[in-house]
Design a protein around this motif. Sequence first.
Motif, PDB file in Angstrom:
ATOM      1  N   TYR A   5      39.828 -31.160 -61.574  1.00  0.00           N
ATOM      2  CA  TYR A   5      39.957 -29.851 -60.963  1.00  0.00           C
ATOM      3  C   TYR A   5      39.784 -28.841 -62.086  1.00  0.00           C
ATOM      4  N   VAL A   6      38.990 -27.836 -61.830  1.00  0.00           N
ATOM      5  CA  VAL A   6      38.787 -26.767 -62.801  1.00  0.00           C
ATOM      6  C   VAL A   6      39.334 -25.494 -62.175  1.00  0.00           C
ATOM      7  N   LEU A   7      40.369 -24.937 -62.798  1.00  0.00           N
ATOM      8  CA  LEU A   7      40.992 -23.711 -62.318  1.00  0.00           C
ATOM      9  C   LEU A   7      40.294 -22.555 -63.014  1.00  0.00           C
ATOM     10  N   VAL A   8      39.857 -21.582 -62.240  1.00  0.00           N
ATOM     11  CA  VAL A   8      39.006 -20.519 -62.766  1.00  0.00           C
ATOM     12  C   VAL A   8      39.638 -19.150 -62.511  1.00  0.00           C
ATOM     13  N   ASP A  32      36.553 -23.442 -53.977  1.00  0.00           N
ATOM     14  CA  ASP A  32      37.232 -22.610 -52.987  1.00  0.00           C
ATOM     15  C   ASP A  32      37.900 -21.414 -53.645  1.00  0.00           C
ATOM     16  N   ASP A  33      37.841 -20.261 -52.945  1.00  0.00           N
ATOM     17  CA  ASP A  33      38.635 -19.097 -53.340  1.00  0.00           C
ATOM     18  C   ASP A  33      40.092 -19.411 -53.026  1.00  0.00           C
ATOM     19  N   VAL A  34      40.984 -19.034 -53.921  1.00  0.00           N
ATOM     20  CA  VAL A  34      42.413 -19.231 -53.695  1.00  0.00           C
ATOM     21  C   VAL A  34      43.157 -17.973 -54.139  1.00  0.00           C
ATOM     22  N   THR A  35      44.434 -17.904 -53.788  1.00  0.00           N
ATOM     23  CA  THR A  35      45.275 -16.816 -54.278  1.00  0.00           C
ATOM     24  C   THR A  35      46.222 -17.379 -55.325  1.00  0.00           C
ATOM     25  N   GLY A  36      46.780 -16.509 -56.112  1.00  0.00           N
ATOM     26  CA  GLY A  36      47.701 -16.929 -57.168  1.00  0.00           C
ATOM     27  C   GLY A  36      47.121 -16.599 -58.526  1.00  0.00           C
ATOM     28  N   PRO A  37      47.579 -17.292 -59.572  1.00  0.00           N
ATOM     29  CA  PRO A  37      47.137 -16.964 -60.922  1.00  0.00           C
ATOM     30  C   PRO A  37      45.671 -17.310 -61.189  1.00  0.00           C
ATOM     31  N   TYR A  38      45.086 -18.177 -60.374  1.00  0.00           N
ATOM     32  CA  TYR A  38      43.666 -18.513 -60.490  1.00  0.00           C
ATOM     33  C   TYR A  38      42.948 -18.019 -59.242  1.00  0.00           C
ATOM     34  N   ILE A  41      39.277 -22.625 -57.338  1.00  0.00           N
ATOM     35  CA  ILE A  41      39.553 -24.000 -57.749  1.00  0.00           C
ATOM     36  C   ILE A  41      38.313 -24.819 -57.438  1.00  0.00           C
ATOM     37  N   VAL A  42      37.866 -25.563 -58.453  1.00  0.00           N
ATOM     38  CA  VAL A  42      36.642 -26.356 -58.373  1.00  0.00           C
ATOM     39  C   VAL A  42      37.007 -27.829 -58.492  1.00  0.00           C
ATOM     40  N   HIS A  43      36.396 -28.669 -57.669  1.00  0.00           N
ATOM     41  CA  HIS A  43      36.470 -30.114 -57.851  1.00  0.00           C
ATOM     42  C   HIS A  43      35.115 -30.537 -58.402  1.00  0.00           C
ATOM     43  N   ALA A  44      35.131 -31.227 -59.541  1.00  0.00           N
ATOM     44  CA  ALA A  44      33.881 -31.612 -60.201  1.00  0.00           C
ATOM     45  C   ALA A  44      33.901 -33.094 -60.546  1.00  0.00           C
ATOM     46  N   GLU A  45      32.706 -33.680 -60.635  1.00  0.00           N
ATOM     47  CA  GLU A  45      32.534 -35.080 -61.018  1.00  0.00           C
ATOM     48  C   GLU A  45      31.478 -35.165 -62.102  1.00  0.00           C
ATOM     49  N   ALA A  46      31.692 -36.105 -63.027  1.00  0.00           N
ATOM     50  CA  ALA A  46      30.726 -36.337 -64.101  1.00  0.00           C
ATOM     51  C   ALA A  46      30.795 -37.806 -64.504  1.00  0.00           C
ATOM     52  N   GLY A  47      29.784 -38.245 -65.231  1.00  0.00           N
ATOM     53  CA  GLY A  47      29.727 -39.642 -65.652  1.00  0.00           C
ATOM     54  C   GLY A  47      30.808 -40.023 -66.642  1.00  0.00           C
ATOM     55  N   ASP A  48      31.167 -39.107 -67.541  1.00  0.00           N
ATOM     56  CA  ASP A  48      32.225 -39.355 -68.513  1.00  0.00           C
ATOM     57  C   ASP A  48      32.834 -38.020 -68.931  1.00  0.00           C
ATOM     58  N   ILE A  49      33.855 -38.079 -69.777  1.00  0.00           N
ATOM     59  CA  ILE A  49      34.580 -36.868 -70.148  1.00  0.00           C
ATOM     60  C   ILE A  49      33.706 -35.890 -70.931  1.00  0.00           C
ATOM     61  N   LEU A  70      40.608 -23.642 -66.821  1.00  0.00           N
ATOM     62  CA  LEU A  70      41.541 -24.682 -67.218  1.00  0.00           C
ATOM     63  C   LEU A  70      41.079 -25.952 -66.522  1.00  0.00           C
ATOM     64  N   THR A  71      40.706 -26.958 -67.296  1.00  0.00           N
ATOM     65  CA  THR A  71      40.201 -28.207 -66.735  1.00  0.00           C
ATOM     66  C   THR A  71      41.324 -29.238 -66.668  1.00  0.00           C
ATOM     67  N   CYS A  72      41.524 -29.821 -65.491  1.00  0.00           N
ATOM     68  CA  CYS A  72      42.589 -30.797 -65.251  1.00  0.00           C
ATOM     69  C   CYS A  72      41.957 -32.107 -64.775  1.00  0.00           C
ATOM     70  N   PRO A  73      41.666 -33.045 -65.709  1.00  0.00           N
ATOM     71  CA  PRO A  73      41.095 -34.327 -65.294  1.00  0.00           C
ATOM     72  C   PRO A  73      42.048 -35.067 -64.365  1.00  0.00           C
ATOM     73  N   ILE A  74      41.477 -35.718 -63.377  1.00  0.00           N
ATOM     74  CA  ILE A  74      42.269 -36.495 -62.420  1.00  0.00           C
ATOM     75  C   ILE A  74      42.557 -37.864 -63.024  1.00  0.00           C
ATOM     76  N   VAL A  75      43.815 -38.247 -63.004  1.00  0.00           N
ATOM     77  CA  VAL A  75      44.250 -39.537 -63.533  1.00  0.00           C
ATOM     78  C   VAL A  75      44.288 -40.525 -62.381  1.00  0.00           C
ATOM     79  N   GLN A  76      43.503 -41.566 -62.500  1.00  0.00           N
ATOM     80  CA  GLN A  76      43.507 -42.609 -61.468  1.00  0.00           C
ATOM     81  C   GLN A  76      44.042 -43.882 -62.087  1.00  0.00           C
ATOM     82  N   ILE A  77      45.191 -44.300 -61.577  1.00  0.00           N
ATOM     83  CA  ILE A  77      45.850 -45.493 -62.128  1.00  0.00           C
ATOM     84  C   ILE A  77      45.618 -46.677 -61.206  1.00  0.00           C
TER      85      ILE A  77
END
Length: 77
Positions: A5-8, A32-38, A41-49, A70-77
Motif C-alpha cells: 500500500y502506498v499512502l500519498v 482511491d481518494d480517502v480522507t484523513g492525513p493521506y 491510497i494505492v495498492h501496487a504490485e511488483a516482481g520484487d522490492i 509512505l510505502t507499506c509492503p504487505i507481509v504475507q506469512i
Amino acid sequence: MVQAYVLVQTDAGLAGDLVDRIRGIDGVTRADDVTGPYDVIVHAEAGDIDELGRLVVARIQRLDGIARTLTCPIVQI
C-alpha cells in the motif's frame, strides 16, 4: 511478487486528478481518494522490492502535485 500500500499526500485540491493519473500506472492495481492525513491510497504490485521502489520513486513520486508518499509492503506469512 511483492505487494504494498502506498499512502500519498498531495498538494491541496489535486487528489481527484492525481488518483486518475496514478490508476494508469503499470503495477498499480487500485487507487482511491480517502480522507484523513493521506489523500490517496494505492495498492501496487511488483516482481520484487527493488522494482516496487522504482515504481514508487520513478512513477508515482514524480507526478506533479505529489507532496509525500509512505510505502507499506504487505507481509504475507
